[in-house]
Design an enzyme around this catalytic site. Structure first.
Site, PDB file in Angstrom:
ATOM      1  N   GLY A   1      -6.650 -10.096  -9.927  1.00 31.60           N
ATOM      2  CA  GLY A   1      -6.904  -9.710 -11.317  1.00 31.60           C
ATOM      3  C   GLY A   1      -6.141  -8.453 -11.726  1.00 31.60           C
TER       4      GLY A   1
ATOM      5  N   GLU B   1      -5.489 -14.941  -4.235  1.00 22.71           N
ATOM      6  CA  GLU B   1      -6.740 -15.701  -4.457  1.00 22.71           C
ATOM      7  C   GLU B   1      -6.926 -16.876  -3.500  1.00 22.71           C
ATOM      8  OE1 GLU B   1      -4.884 -14.427  -6.856  1.00 22.71           O
ATOM      9  OE2 GLU B   1      -6.177 -13.600  -8.427  1.00 22.71           O
TER      10      GLU B   1
HETATM   11  N1  COA Z   1     -13.259  -6.353  -4.824  1.00 26.18           N
HETATM   12  C1  COA Z   1     -14.271  -5.572  -4.383  1.00 26.18           C
HETATM   13  N2  COA Z   1     -14.084  -4.504  -3.588  1.00 26.18           N
HETATM   14  C2  COA Z   1     -12.826  -4.222  -3.237  1.00 26.18           C
HETATM   15  C3  COA Z   1     -11.720  -4.987  -3.665  1.00 26.18           C
HETATM   16  C4  COA Z   1     -11.986  -6.097  -4.492  1.00 26.18           C
HETATM   17  N3  COA Z   1     -11.011  -6.869  -4.959  1.00 26.18           N
HETATM   18  N4  COA Z   1     -10.589  -4.470  -3.128  1.00 26.18           N
HETATM   19  C5  COA Z   1     -10.978  -3.400  -2.405  1.00 26.18           C
HETATM   20  N5  COA Z   1     -12.316  -3.249  -2.482  1.00 26.18           N
HETATM   21  C6  COA Z   1     -13.153  -2.225  -1.833  1.00 26.18           C
HETATM   22  C7  COA Z   1     -13.352  -2.488  -0.339  1.00 26.18           C
HETATM   23  O1  COA Z   1     -14.388  -3.424  -0.143  1.00 26.18           O
HETATM   24  C8  COA Z   1     -13.684  -1.110   0.157  1.00 26.18           C
HETATM   25  O2  COA Z   1     -15.012  -0.818  -0.189  1.00 26.18           O
HETATM   26  P1  COA Z   1     -15.997  -0.110   0.897  1.00 26.18           P
HETATM   27  O3  COA Z   1     -15.338   1.213   1.204  1.00 26.18           O
HETATM   28  O4  COA Z   1     -17.281   0.040   0.166  1.00 26.18           O
HETATM   29  O5  COA Z   1     -16.048  -1.018   2.076  1.00 26.18           O
HETATM   30  C9  COA Z   1     -12.792  -0.214  -0.707  1.00 26.18           C
HETATM   31  O6  COA Z   1     -12.474  -0.967  -1.870  1.00 26.18           O
HETATM   32  C10 COA Z   1     -11.506   0.201  -0.033  1.00 26.18           C
HETATM   33  O7  COA Z   1     -10.815  -0.961   0.370  1.00 26.18           O
HETATM   34  P2  COA Z   1     -10.321  -1.228   1.890  1.00 26.18           P
HETATM   35  O8  COA Z   1     -10.208  -2.694   2.090  1.00 26.18           O
HETATM   36  O9  COA Z   1     -11.145  -0.471   2.842  1.00 26.18           O
HETATM   37  O10 COA Z   1      -8.866  -0.564   1.807  1.00 26.18           O
HETATM   38  P3  COA Z   1      -7.604  -0.926   2.719  1.00 26.18           P
HETATM   39  O11 COA Z   1      -6.605   0.139   2.437  1.00 26.18           O
HETATM   40  O12 COA Z   1      -8.008  -1.161   4.114  1.00 26.18           O
HETATM   41  O13 COA Z   1      -7.062  -2.330   2.134  1.00 26.18           O
HETATM   42  C11 COA Z   1      -6.436  -3.871   0.387  1.00 26.18           C
HETATM   43  C12 COA Z   1      -6.528  -2.403   0.846  1.00 26.18           C
HETATM   44  C13 COA Z   1      -6.030  -3.878  -1.080  1.00 26.18           C
HETATM   45  C14 COA Z   1      -5.377  -4.602   1.226  1.00 26.18           C
HETATM   46  C15 COA Z   1      -7.801  -4.560   0.583  1.00 26.18           C
HETATM   47  O14 COA Z   1      -8.797  -3.757  -0.027  1.00 26.18           O
HETATM   48  C16 COA Z   1      -7.908  -5.933  -0.016  1.00 26.18           C
HETATM   49  O15 COA Z   1      -7.369  -6.893   0.544  1.00 26.18           O
HETATM   50  N6  COA Z   1      -8.619  -6.078  -1.172  1.00 26.18           N
HETATM   51  C17 COA Z   1      -8.866  -7.343  -1.777  1.00 26.18           C
HETATM   52  C18 COA Z   1      -7.636  -7.835  -2.506  1.00 26.18           C
HETATM   53  C19 COA Z   1      -7.887  -9.190  -3.121  1.00 26.18           C
HETATM   54  O16 COA Z   1      -8.077 -10.179  -2.450  1.00 26.18           O
HETATM   55  N7  COA Z   1      -7.883  -9.222  -4.451  1.00 26.18           N
HETATM   56  C20 COA Z   1      -8.022 -10.437  -5.190  1.00 26.18           C
HETATM   57  C21 COA Z   1      -9.402 -10.622  -5.637  1.00 26.18           C
HETATM   58  S1  COA Z   1      -9.558 -12.122  -6.574  1.00 26.18           S
END
Ligand code: COA
Length: 260
Positions: free
Chosen positions: A112, A135
């Site tokens: 998103g 996604e």
């Molecule tokens: N929705 C909800 N929470 C999210 C999020 C999302 N799309 N992306 C990140 N967060 C949250 C994590 O759950 C974490 O929360 P917490 O500290 O309470 O556990 C916080 O943000 C930090 O993210 P984290 O994953 O620990 O950071 P990272 O540096 O290790 O990884 C990313 C970064 C972007 C690679 C990873 O967060 C990720 O893959 N996010 C999802 C991306 C995604 O699939 N987006 C599409 C959604 S349709």
């Protein structure tokens, strides 16, 4: 404007909208989408605002996607409603705003988040930015216009690859496939966007609104973009901005557009 998840600042005709949930990498939960929608409605009506930019707070993320924790248990109808409501109230609204909207992509723009950047009129990225539509790795597809806007920007084959692999690309790779227009350092990102915004503001904002409508018409089903261009072109001749722009040129002076 008081919001819980976003910040809105205005200076010299430029409104800066910052998504401010850095601990969640600025993920778009329901409240944030509603606040963004309300903010863009206000900015559309605010005559002091000529250009809008959108960015994420912190140095790590633009927006890391829709908030996965909110929709993990949704039913089929709730899923459909989530996408429809989001598209209508925010993503389509931004794309059709009458004033330019620039995405300053300052870090992760995923799901998103990338869809939000793609709904903007164009995108500038910082070198650390990473973009993707992951996604399908969650068992779902992009729902905020990603399957439509990504192929418009990068072509069908590249969009298919990016969506199918759920992979992330770097800012430079995004520039190479026209997903972003420019890549600058993180420190340069805001000054660079401000410079482009001030260059835009030298021109007739009335004509720019007409150009946005004409360009967008190219991507609307059942609409003949050339006909929209003819009609918008004609309408410009009735504006004060056109009179001032042409008169200033003939008088060899800088135009001072009244904005009507
Ligand atoms: N929705 C909800 N929470 C999210 C999020 C999302 N799309 N992306 C990140 N967060 C949250 C994590 O759950 C974490 O929360 P917490 O500290 O309470 O556990 C916080 O943000 C930090 O993210 P984290 O994953 O620990 O950071 P990272 O540096 O290790 O990884 C990313 C970064 C972007 C690679 C990873 O967060 C990720 O893959 N996010 C999802 C991306 C995604 O699939 N987006 C599409 C959604 S349709």
């Amino acid at each position: 404007m008081n919001f819980n998840n976003i910040l809105v600042e205005k200076e010299n005709g430029l409104a800066k909208v910052t998504i401010n949930r850095p601990k969640k990498l600025n993920a778009l939960n329901k409240e944030t989408i509603e606040e963004l929608s309300a903010a863009f409605e206000i900015l559309e009506e605010d005559a002091t605002v000529k250009v809008v930019m959108i960015t994420g707070s912190g140095e790590k993320a633009f927006v890391a996607g829709a908030d996965i924790s909110e929709f993990a248990n949704f039913s089929v109808s709730e899923g459909g409603f989530l996408a429809k409501k989001g598209q209508e109230m925010l993503f389509d609204f931004i794309e059709n705003l009458s004033k330019p909207v620039i995405a300053a992509v300052n870090g992760f723009a995923l799901g998103g988040g990338l869809e939000l950047a793609m709904a903007c009129h164009f995108r500038i990225a910082s070198e650390n930015a990473k973009m993707g539509l992951p996604e399908v790795s969650l068992g779902v597809i992009p729902g905020y216009g990603g399957t439509q806007r990504l192929p418009q920007l990068v072509g069908k084959g590249k969009a298919m690859e990016l969506i199918m692999t759920a992979g992330m690309i770097s800012a430079e790779e995004a520039k190479a496939c026209d997903l972003v227009n420019h890549v600058v350092t993180l420190e340069e990102l805001m000054p660079f966007v401000e410079k482009i915004a001030s260059r835009i503001m030298r021109n007739s904002m009335v004509a720019i609104s007409a150009a946005i409508r004409a360009i967008n018409a190219n991507f609307e089903d059942g609409v003949n973009g050339y006909e929209i261009e003819i009609s918008e072109f004609g309408e410009c001749f009735g504006t004060e901005d056109f009179k001032e722009g042409t008169t200033a040129f003939l008088e060899k002076r800088k135009a001072n557009f009244p904005g009507s």
